[in-house]
Design an enzyme around this catalytic site. Structure first.
Site, PDB file in Angstrom:
ATOM      1  N   THR A   1      38.765  46.051  34.081  1.00 20.56           N
ATOM      2  CA  THR A   1      38.828  47.043  33.008  1.00 20.56           C
ATOM      3  C   THR A   1      38.962  46.393  31.641  1.00 20.56           C
ATOM      4  O   THR A   1      38.442  46.903  30.646  1.00 20.56           O
ATOM      5  CB  THR A   1      40.016  47.999  33.245  1.00 20.56           C
ATOM      6  OG1 THR A   1      39.804  48.719  34.455  1.00 20.56           O
ATOM      7  CG2 THR A   1      40.170  48.997  32.100  1.00 20.56           C
TER       8      THR A   1
ATOM      9  N   SER B   1      37.446  44.766  40.021  1.00 16.28           N
ATOM     10  CA  SER B   1      38.298  44.026  40.960  1.00 16.28           C
ATOM     11  C   SER B   1      38.501  44.737  42.291  1.00 16.28           C
ATOM     12  O   SER B   1      38.965  44.121  43.251  1.00 16.28           O
ATOM     13  CB  SER B   1      39.650  43.694  40.333  1.00 16.28           C
ATOM     14  OG  SER B   1      40.524  44.803  40.337  1.00 16.28           O
TER      15      SER B   1
ATOM     16  N   THR C   1      42.909  45.431  37.383  1.00 12.13           N
ATOM     17  CA  THR C   1      44.259  45.778  37.843  1.00 12.13           C
ATOM     18  C   THR C   1      44.315  46.150  39.320  1.00 12.13           C
ATOM     19  O   THR C   1      45.366  46.031  39.950  1.00 12.13           O
ATOM     20  CB  THR C   1      44.831  46.950  37.031  1.00 12.13           C
ATOM     21  OG1 THR C   1      43.999  48.103  37.196  1.00 12.13           O
ATOM     22  CG2 THR C   1      44.928  46.604  35.553  1.00 12.13           C
ATOM     23  N   ASP C   2      43.199  46.614  39.895  1.00 15.01           N
ATOM     24  CA  ASP C   2      43.246  47.165  41.252  1.00 15.01           C
ATOM     25  C   ASP C   2      43.707  46.156  42.297  1.00 15.01           C
ATOM     26  O   ASP C   2      44.441  46.512  43.228  1.00 15.01           O
ATOM     27  CB  ASP C   2      41.878  47.722  41.648  1.00 15.01           C
ATOM     28  CG  ASP C   2      41.588  49.068  41.004  1.00 15.01           C
ATOM     29  OD1 ASP C   2      42.517  49.646  40.414  1.00 15.01           O
ATOM     30  OD2 ASP C   2      40.438  49.525  41.072  1.00 15.01           O
TER      31      ASP C   2
END
Length: 316
Positions: free
Chosen positions: A7, A53, A86-87
């Site tokens: 992101t 990610s 972030t995932d």
């Protein structure tokens, strides 16, 4: 600075679109160029991958491990920053700490808003990450987001959209970044580790030689669990080629407790030679020993317990 997308490198069609963006669109060199404090400074950039990610895989992990090890071995490099989505950042952070065991800082950072947002959070996170990578005495893998510094073993994503989306559970954050200064609450990850090189070369070589990761699946214990998922895995996965089932992590209720119907099938799995580990679906607390005979995850979440078991299986 190694870029992998996410992101922080995302673009949307309008500044007020914080969810319909496409991740991994802006190159890491452009991210640095747009931050005055970093532009023209002693920061080298390299694009390792450009992905969302959620799609992280072995190939990107191996590329990251190889490039981080390469740069940490350089005497003129004080640390490495990795931009990441972030995932799966908590999984990548744990894997990098486990494989590299770096004696220089490796700082992962991210964003919850795309680069095109009206008020993107990526630039400040990136600036904080470079500050951490230059911090005297820093070592090990950490993640910095919203000024909080999280250790690789403890970090977990706990919110779907807030800019401060991460938590370190009972351990708490390693520290914070305040007014351009690092304030530590506890030692850096791996503090006290010693060795001849900047990374664990034996573990790195073994990981880079892997053509695939051992198959380890996560199953959930819940009300009315009947073990069907595990039975299907045993029926179709034990002899599956080229990646047979080798391990299971059960995310148990409470203190890693497991529904009796599911427990019975997990015992069958262990009899068949499948490694089984108990973790908990609870956000805080760790699993302690019980009478099931299934080893606990040593405080790791189900996601990290899966990685730990995979890496252990890689040892053969």
């Amino acid at each position: 600075m190694l870029g992998t997308g996410g992101t922080i490198a995302g673009r949307a069609s309008s500044p007020d679109d914080l969810s319909g963006y496409v991740a991994g669109q802006v190159g890491v060199a452009d991210l640095v160029r747009d931050i005055p404090a970093l532009a023209g400074g002693a920061v080298e950039v390299e694009q390792v991958a450009q992905i969302d990610s959620k799609d992280m895989d072995l190939g990107v992990w191996q590329a990251l491990v190889e490039r981080i090890a390469h740069h940490l071995a350089r005497p003129d490099v004080v640390g490495v920053v990795v931009t990441h989505g972030t995932d799966t950042i908590e999984e990548t952070a744990y894997l990098l700490q486990s494989v590299l065991k770096p004696r220089k800082p490796v700082v992962l950072t991210c964003a919850m808003r795309p680069a095109t947002a009206l008020a993107p959070d990526g630039p400040q996170n990136l600036n904080d990450a470079v500050l951490l990578a230059r911090c005297a005495g820093a070592q090990g893998v950490v993640v910095v987001c919203a000024a909080r510094v999280h250790g690789a073993l403890d970090i977990a994503k706990t919110h779907t959209y807030q800019v401060d989306a991460f938590d370190s559970g009972d351990a708490g954050p390693v520290g914070t970044v305040e007014h351009g200064q690092v304030r530590l609450f506890r030692p850096w990850p791996g503090a006290g580790d010693t060795g001849e090189g900047m990374v664990d070369e034996t573990t790195v070589k073994r990981f880079l030689k892997a053509t695939r990761l051992p198959r380890v699946e996560i199953v959930l214990s819940h009300a009315a669990a009947d073990g069907l998922m595990v039975r299907c895995l045993l029926e179709h996965g034990l002899n599956s080629s080229p990646a047979p089932l080798q391990g299971l992590v059960v995310a148990g209720t409470g203190n890693g407790t497991v529904h009796r119907s599911l427990l019975s099938v997990l015992e069958d799995a262990m009899t068949a030679g499948v490694r089984v580990v108990r973790s908990t679906r609870c956000a805080r607390g760790q699993v302690s020993a019980d009478k099931t005979g299934i080893p606990d995850s040593d405080g790791l979440s189900p996601l990290k317990a899966r990685l730990a078991l995979m890496l252990d299986l890689l040892k053969g």
